[in-house]
Write a protein that holds these residues in place. Structure first.
Motif, mmCIF file in Angstrom:
data_model
loop_
_atom_site.group_PDB
_atom_site.id
_atom_site.type_symbol
_atom_site.label_atom_id
_atom_site.label_comp_id
_atom_site.label_asym_id
_atom_site.label_seq_id
_atom_site.Cartn_x
_atom_site.Cartn_y
_atom_site.Cartn_z
ATOM 1 N N THR A 100 0.835 -1.194 -0.009
ATOM 2 C CA THR A 100 -0.020 0.049 0.061
ATOM 3 C C THR A 100 0.719 1.425 -0.126
ATOM 4 N N LEU A 101 2.158 1.328 -0.307
ATOM 5 C CA LEU A 101 2.812 2.282 -0.542
ATOM 6 C C LEU A 101 4.108 1.923 -1.561
ATOM 7 N N THR A 102 4.080 3.065 -2.608
ATOM 8 C CA THR A 102 5.209 2.601 -3.480
ATOM 9 C C THR A 102 6.396 3.397 -3.284
ATOM 10 N N ILE A 103 7.513 2.576 -2.870
ATOM 11 C CA ILE A 103 8.712 2.976 -2.308
ATOM 12 C C ILE A 103 9.308 4.223 -3.473
ATOM 13 N N ASP A 104 8.959 3.906 -4.649
ATOM 14 C CA ASP A 104 9.647 4.714 -5.664
ATOM 15 C C ASP A 104 9.284 6.186 -5.391
ATOM 16 N N ASN A 105 8.369 6.288 -4.511
ATOM 17 C CA ASN A 105 7.708 7.735 -4.338
ATOM 18 C C ASN A 105 8.426 8.313 -3.094
ATOM 19 N N TYR A 106 9.198 7.635 -2.348
ATOM 20 C CA TYR A 106 9.905 7.849 -1.023
ATOM 21 C C TYR A 106 11.255 7.713 -0.890
ATOM 22 N N ALA A 107 11.941 8.660 -0.074
ATOM 23 C CA ALA A 107 13.266 8.450 0.436
ATOM 24 C C ALA A 107 13.030 7.288 1.602
ATOM 25 N N MET A 108 13.904 6.227 1.390
ATOM 26 C CA MET A 108 13.597 5.151 2.278
ATOM 27 C C MET A 108 14.880 4.840 3.178
ATOM 28 N N GLY A 109 14.596 4.357 4.277
ATOM 29 C CA GLY A 109 15.864 4.206 5.268
ATOM 30 C C GLY A 109 15.787 2.801 6.086
ATOM 31 N N TRP A 110 16.984 2.861 6.630
ATOM 32 C CA TRP A 110 17.147 1.779 7.781
ATOM 33 C C TRP A 110 17.467 2.447 9.019
ATOM 34 N N PHE A 111 17.035 2.101 10.136
ATOM 35 C CA PHE A 111 17.045 2.332 11.536
ATOM 36 C C PHE A 111 17.380 1.324 12.315
ATOM 37 N N ARG A 112 18.092 1.557 13.378
ATOM 38 C CA ARG A 112 18.292 0.336 14.380
ATOM 39 C C ARG A 112 18.365 0.912 15.921
ATOM 40 N N GLN A 113 17.861 0.021 16.915
ATOM 41 C CA GLN A 113 18.036 0.358 18.068
ATOM 42 C C GLN A 113 18.694 -0.818 19.014
ATOM 43 N N PRO A 114 19.974 -0.568 19.562
ATOM 44 C CA PRO A 114 20.501 -1.491 20.146
ATOM 45 C C PRO A 114 19.921 -1.537 21.569
ATOM 46 N N PRO A 115 20.113 -2.797 21.963
ATOM 47 C CA PRO A 115 19.725 -2.926 23.769
ATOM 48 C C PRO A 115 20.119 -1.586 24.486
ATOM 49 N N GLU A 116 18.912 -1.213 25.078
ATOM 50 C CA GLU A 116 19.083 -0.324 26.023
ATOM 51 C C GLU A 116 19.665 0.982 25.644
ATOM 52 N N LYS A 117 19.501 1.225 24.196
ATOM 53 C CA LYS A 117 20.073 2.534 23.738
ATOM 54 C C LYS A 117 18.887 3.225 22.577
ATOM 55 N N GLU A 118 18.982 4.407 22.572
ATOM 56 C CA GLU A 118 17.990 4.914 21.484
ATOM 57 C C GLU A 118 17.902 4.690 20.068
ATOM 58 N N ARG A 119 17.006 4.626 19.487
ATOM 59 C CA ARG A 119 17.008 4.263 18.155
ATOM 60 C C ARG A 119 17.982 5.404 17.184
ATOM 61 N N GLU A 120 18.670 4.898 16.231
ATOM 62 C CA GLU A 120 19.425 5.569 15.402
ATOM 63 C C GLU A 120 19.442 5.343 14.029
#
Length: 124
Positions: A26-46
């Motif tokens: 339901t979303l065409t990624i071609d229309n978006y900037a796409m990204g990856w984020f991560r959250q290590p244990p007991e840390k903030e998402r980055e």
């Protein structure tokens, strides 16, 4: 409702590789900037990496430069993250994100849409 579904996480030894995938519905990624984020244990998402709309400019966190590669297959509506030379400090929940419509990936920002995440664990 937008759905981003990640796959490809798992347990790997230090120095190994994994490829994460993220398929959108339901979303065409071609229309978006796409990204990856991560959250290590007991840390903030980055922010980990971002690929811009149309031109495909990329942005990487300093900690993953030269080891991770982001790519997209618009025909398959799928985003990828190739992770090489993995380190224990890469252990985290990794999230796919549709960052912003027609975005340029000049910096990491709060995305419009999130996936539920896939766990990556790197053993030493």
């Amino acid at each position: 409702q937008v759905q981003l579904v990640e796959s490809g996480g798992g347990l790997v030894q230090a120095g190994g590789s994994l490829r994460l995938s993220c398929t959108a519905s339901t979303l065409t990624i071609d229309n978006y900037a796409m990204g990856w984020f991560r959250q290590p244990p007991e840390k903030e998402r980055e922010g980990v990496s971002c690929i811009s709309w149309r031109i495909g400019n990329t942005l990487y966190a300093d900690s993953v430069k030269g080891r991770f590669t982001i790519s997209r297959d618009n025909a398959k509506n799928t985003l990828y993250l190739q992770m090489n030379s993995l380190k224990p400090e890469d252990t985290a929940m990794y999230y796919c994100a549709a960052v912003n419509r027609h975005g340029a990936c000049t910096r990491f920002i709060d995305p419009d849409y999130w996936g539920r995440g896939t766990q990556v664990t790197v053993s030493s």
